[in-house]
Scaffold this motif. Sequence first.
Motif, mmCIF file in Angstrom:
data_model
loop_
_atom_site.group_PDB
_atom_site.id
_atom_site.type_symbol
_atom_site.label_atom_id
_atom_site.label_comp_id
_atom_site.label_asym_id
_atom_site.label_seq_id
_atom_site.Cartn_x
_atom_site.Cartn_y
_atom_site.Cartn_z
ATOM 1 N N ARG A 36 6.982 -0.580 8.036
ATOM 2 C CA ARG A 36 6.534 -1.036 6.719
ATOM 3 C C ARG A 36 6.785 -0.021 5.623
ATOM 4 O O ARG A 36 7.019 -0.391 4.471
ATOM 5 C CB ARG A 36 5.045 -1.375 6.793
ATOM 6 C CG ARG A 36 4.756 -2.646 7.594
ATOM 7 C CD ARG A 36 3.304 -2.766 7.987
ATOM 8 N NE ARG A 36 3.022 -4.073 8.587
ATOM 9 C CZ ARG A 36 1.943 -4.355 9.294
ATOM 10 N NH1 ARG A 36 1.020 -3.413 9.498
ATOM 11 N NH2 ARG A 36 1.770 -5.563 9.804
ATOM 12 N N ALA A 37 6.762 1.252 5.954
ATOM 13 C CA ALA A 37 6.937 2.291 4.936
ATOM 14 C C ALA A 37 8.382 2.401 4.450
ATOM 15 O O ALA A 37 8.631 2.879 3.342
ATOM 16 C CB ALA A 37 6.467 3.634 5.475
ATOM 17 N N ASP A 38 9.342 1.968 5.263
ATOM 18 C CA ASP A 38 10.756 2.009 4.869
ATOM 19 C C ASP A 38 11.120 3.401 4.349
ATOM 20 O O ASP A 38 11.551 3.577 3.212
ATOM 21 C CB ASP A 38 11.044 0.940 3.808
ATOM 22 C CG ASP A 38 12.537 0.796 3.513
ATOM 23 O OD1 ASP A 38 13.346 1.138 4.395
ATOM 24 O OD2 ASP A 38 12.885 0.352 2.394
ATOM 25 N N LEU A 39 10.967 4.384 5.207
ATOM 26 C CA LEU A 39 11.164 5.780 4.822
ATOM 27 C C LEU A 39 12.631 6.088 4.524
ATOM 28 O O LEU A 39 13.529 5.623 5.222
ATOM 29 C CB LEU A 39 10.656 6.698 5.929
ATOM 30 C CG LEU A 39 9.189 6.492 6.326
ATOM 31 C CD1 LEU A 39 8.823 7.437 7.457
ATOM 32 C CD2 LEU A 39 8.268 6.695 5.131
ATOM 33 N N GLU A 52 0.826 -1.205 0.000
ATOM 34 C CA GLU A 52 0.000 0.000 0.000
ATOM 35 C C GLU A 52 0.861 1.256 0.000
ATOM 36 O O GLU A 52 0.537 2.247 -0.663
ATOM 37 C CB GLU A 52 -0.950 -0.001 1.198
ATOM 38 C CG GLU A 52 -2.043 -1.066 1.181
ATOM 39 C CD GLU A 52 -3.154 -0.765 0.179
ATOM 40 O OE1 GLU A 52 -2.912 -0.016 -0.797
ATOM 41 O OE2 GLU A 52 -4.262 -1.284 0.368
ATOM 42 N N HIS A 53 1.958 1.237 0.739
ATOM 43 C CA HIS A 53 2.821 2.429 0.741
ATOM 44 C C HIS A 53 3.582 2.551 -0.573
ATOM 45 O O HIS A 53 3.744 3.664 -1.107
ATOM 46 C CB HIS A 53 3.802 2.398 1.909
ATOM 47 C CG HIS A 53 4.517 3.701 2.097
ATOM 48 N ND1 HIS A 53 3.924 4.814 2.639
ATOM 49 C CD2 HIS A 53 5.777 4.082 1.766
ATOM 50 C CE1 HIS A 53 4.778 5.825 2.658
ATOM 51 N NE2 HIS A 53 5.914 5.406 2.129
ATOM 52 N N LEU A 54 4.039 1.434 -1.128
ATOM 53 C CA LEU A 54 4.760 1.484 -2.399
ATOM 54 C C LEU A 54 3.864 1.981 -3.530
ATOM 55 O O LEU A 54 4.287 2.793 -4.358
ATOM 56 C CB LEU A 54 5.301 0.089 -2.749
ATOM 57 C CG LEU A 54 6.542 -0.400 -2.012
ATOM 58 C CD1 LEU A 54 6.946 -1.771 -2.543
ATOM 59 C CD2 LEU A 54 7.695 0.583 -2.151
ATOM 60 N N LEU A 108 0.012 7.824 7.238
ATOM 61 C CA LEU A 108 1.424 7.947 6.874
ATOM 62 C C LEU A 108 1.504 7.593 5.390
ATOM 63 O O LEU A 108 1.309 6.443 5.016
ATOM 64 C CB LEU A 108 2.291 6.998 7.696
ATOM 65 C CG LEU A 108 3.796 7.051 7.415
ATOM 66 C CD1 LEU A 108 4.387 8.357 7.921
ATOM 67 C CD2 LEU A 108 4.511 5.863 8.050
ATOM 68 N N HIS A 109 1.762 8.585 4.554
ATOM 69 C CA HIS A 109 1.636 8.340 3.121
ATOM 70 C C HIS A 109 2.679 9.108 2.329
ATOM 71 O O HIS A 109 3.381 9.987 2.859
ATOM 72 C CB HIS A 109 0.232 8.735 2.647
ATOM 73 C CG HIS A 109 -0.103 10.173 2.864
ATOM 74 N ND1 HIS A 109 0.113 11.146 1.915
ATOM 75 C CD2 HIS A 109 -0.626 10.817 3.938
ATOM 76 C CE1 HIS A 109 -0.271 12.319 2.393
ATOM 77 N NE2 HIS A 109 -0.717 12.153 3.611
ATOM 78 N N ALA A 110 2.794 8.779 1.051
ATOM 79 C CA ALA A 110 3.751 9.433 0.172
ATOM 80 C C ALA A 110 3.360 10.894 -0.050
ATOM 81 O O ALA A 110 2.206 11.275 0.109
ATOM 82 C CB ALA A 110 3.817 8.686 -1.156
#
Length: 283
Positions: free
Chosen positions: A217-220, A140-142, A187-189
Amino acid sequence: MSLQAGVVEDVRDPGRYDHLCWAFEDAQEFRARAGCFLAEGLQLGEQVWYVGSGDVTALEDELRELPGMEQALHSGAAKADSIEAAYPTGTVVDPAAQVAAYARATAQAVAAGFTGLRVAADATALVRTPEQLDAFARYEHLIDRYILTAPFSAMCAYQRSLVGDGSIAALACMHPGASADATPFWLHATTQNGCAAAIGGELDLATRDLLRLALHRADLQPHNGELVLDASRVEFMDHRSLLQLVEHARSEGHMLVLRTAHPGPGLLIRALGLDRARVEIPA
């Protein structure tokens, strides 16, 4: 383009949310919400996909019942697809591969003369186990990052009674927009220059575990040794949440930078004497 985060009340007008999460109660609600979302796509000249459980013929029949979809199916502007046909039961999605698949489909839609691709998917079957949930939340974040610069939009839907509120929140918080009561924060792009992500909503003791998972999970990615977050849509942040963000950045060897005009985070940073965090006022 996903610029801000918030609650979506009506999928017919997602506004700034090209990537939204919808928690639904039953199949009838999913069909209604998906129909509105996809109808908007047809008006914009997009190719639209209706993805759900069951065989493709049955899904096409469901799609035909929605306004304007009979002709769209006939012309190729709309199509139905089955989750089970694409993913055997228990499949753990490969996040990067799934994004690549939608990127190819989007390119094909544009090559066929459409303005982009829009997908409404009941992804409940893909998040039933902890392993599936973890992989899909990463996806979802990718896909949110991909959507920032691509003519692709998606409504990711999950049946609340089968998935549970905790899993709904874990998925919804990775979207810039979600149905009411799906998640306390996002928490999003983001397109904001130098920012690894945008964060919004309310952060407190109750969100501690959810925030930890979302950050993992977002691997910022840092920028010049700093983990910069667009925090302009944060409505509330307690000291525990601030410390959690600071510790996450520190564990990766970075300084935390919160980009916001709100005075709260800066006051907390000074009160706690934190030397690994600072506030940056947006230009």
